[in-house]
Design an enzyme around this catalytic site. Structure first.
Site, PDB file in Angstrom:
ATOM      1  CD  GLU A  88     -23.181  12.835  15.346  1.00 19.01           C
ATOM      2  OE1 GLU A  88     -23.797  11.763  15.177  1.00 19.01           O
ATOM      3  OE2 GLU A  88     -22.889  13.608  14.422  1.00 19.01           O
ATOM      4  CB  THR A  89     -23.515  17.684  21.445  1.00 19.26           C
ATOM      5  OG1 THR A  89     -24.255  18.687  20.734  1.00 19.26           O
ATOM      6  CG2 THR A  89     -22.866  18.321  22.665  1.00 19.26           C
TER       7      THR A  89
END
Length: 297
Positions: A51-52
């Protein structure tokens, strides 16, 4: 623009779960909304982490939250992500933007909270993901290569929770990730009781999400939002500790609080750099539930 890679649910670099974190600054544009979604998707694909996270201050919000928070896998926007929320709270604390008390994030899963603790850890307040016994999931046993003792379904997270009899079964599982990715669920979490009290944790788990570009997630806060209620009920106590037995590994301390789950862990910054691509901003009101200004890549 500043971007960091922060390892969450660990106090040592190169363990736990890495998340990229961008704290967005709207500067003199307080009336504008989020950056263009296509740009955020491209950043997440470039970072190629599970995830970002993108966090946006909300000085003009309705008072229910301090920051907006969105998470993207390499292929799609996530509904709930615990480790990237912890990483974002770590970035805010590192920058002196929170010192104590709860910080509130407006997300697709409602308002989530994070609180820095005196011992250096961070506590997350997430919705509990209640799991119910499920019927046979076609292809699951073949995909995992083992026969589980139980299969449960967490509807809110679109997750299958698969129970095995012992820690060895979970640690030594070699799933067919292509087959897992074809199952009609977003992710599969396998779990089993710890070998014994000397382990320092109560249960182990692993999470596989190849359908959304994450073959095996190193340490999954959202999965523990479902694991904690299951193991708390099974063990008969509100507080349990899980170890996610991925190659990187990570420890998650869990406590049930009504229909919420409190998850505690640590984080460490391993990369602090500059993203040489400024975000294109879009007008407020075109965020969730409305079309993006450009198609996803």
């Amino acid at each position: 623009m500043r971007i960091r890679i922060i390892d969450a649910f660990t106090d040592r670099p190169f363990t736990g779960n890495p998340a990229a974190v961008c704290l967005l600054d709207r500067g003199a544009r307080p009336a504008e909304g989020w950056p263009d979604e296509a740009w955020m998707r491209r950043v997440a694909a470039e970072m190629n982490l599970s995830e970002t996270a993108f966090a946006l201050p909300r000085p003009d919000g309705d008072g229910s939250a301090d920051w907006g928070l969105r998470w993207f896998t390499p292929t799609e926007e996530a509904r709930l992500c615990g480790h990237a929320t912890l990483a974002t709270a770590h970035a805010l604390r590192s920058d002196g933007l929170i010192a104590h008390g709860w910080v509130r994030f407006a997300t697709r899963s409602g308002v989530l909270r994070a609180r820095p603790e005196a011992d250096g850890s961070i506590t997350l307040d997430l919705p509990a993901g209640l799991s119910r016994p499920a019927g046979p999931l076609p292809g699951l046993e073949a995909a995992l290569g083992r026969t589980p003792t139980a299969v449960l379904r967490t509807e809110a997270l679109d997750k299958s929770l698969v129970v095995f009899p012992d820690e060895h079964a979970v640690r030594n599982l070699v799933p067919d990730l292509g087959a897992v990715g074809r199952l009609p669920v977003r992710s599969v979490t396998v779990t089993a009781p710890a070998d014994g009290p000397a382990c320092g944790y109560d249960f182990v788990s692993r999470t596989f999400c190849p359908a959304v570009g994450i073959p095996e997630d190193p340490v999954t806060g959202a999965a523990h939002a479902a694991l904690a209620p299951y193991w708390a009920e099974r063990l008969g106590r509100p507080g349990v500790t899980g170890y996610q037995a991925s190659a990187r590994g990570g420890l998650v301390v869990c406590r049930i609080a009504g229909d919420r789950v409190l998850l505690s862990g640590r984080a460490v910054t391993v990369v602090d750099g500059t993203l040489h691509s400024e975000p294109p901003w879009i007008p407020s009101g075109t965020h969730r539930g409305e079309p993006a200004t450009a198609p996803a890549p």
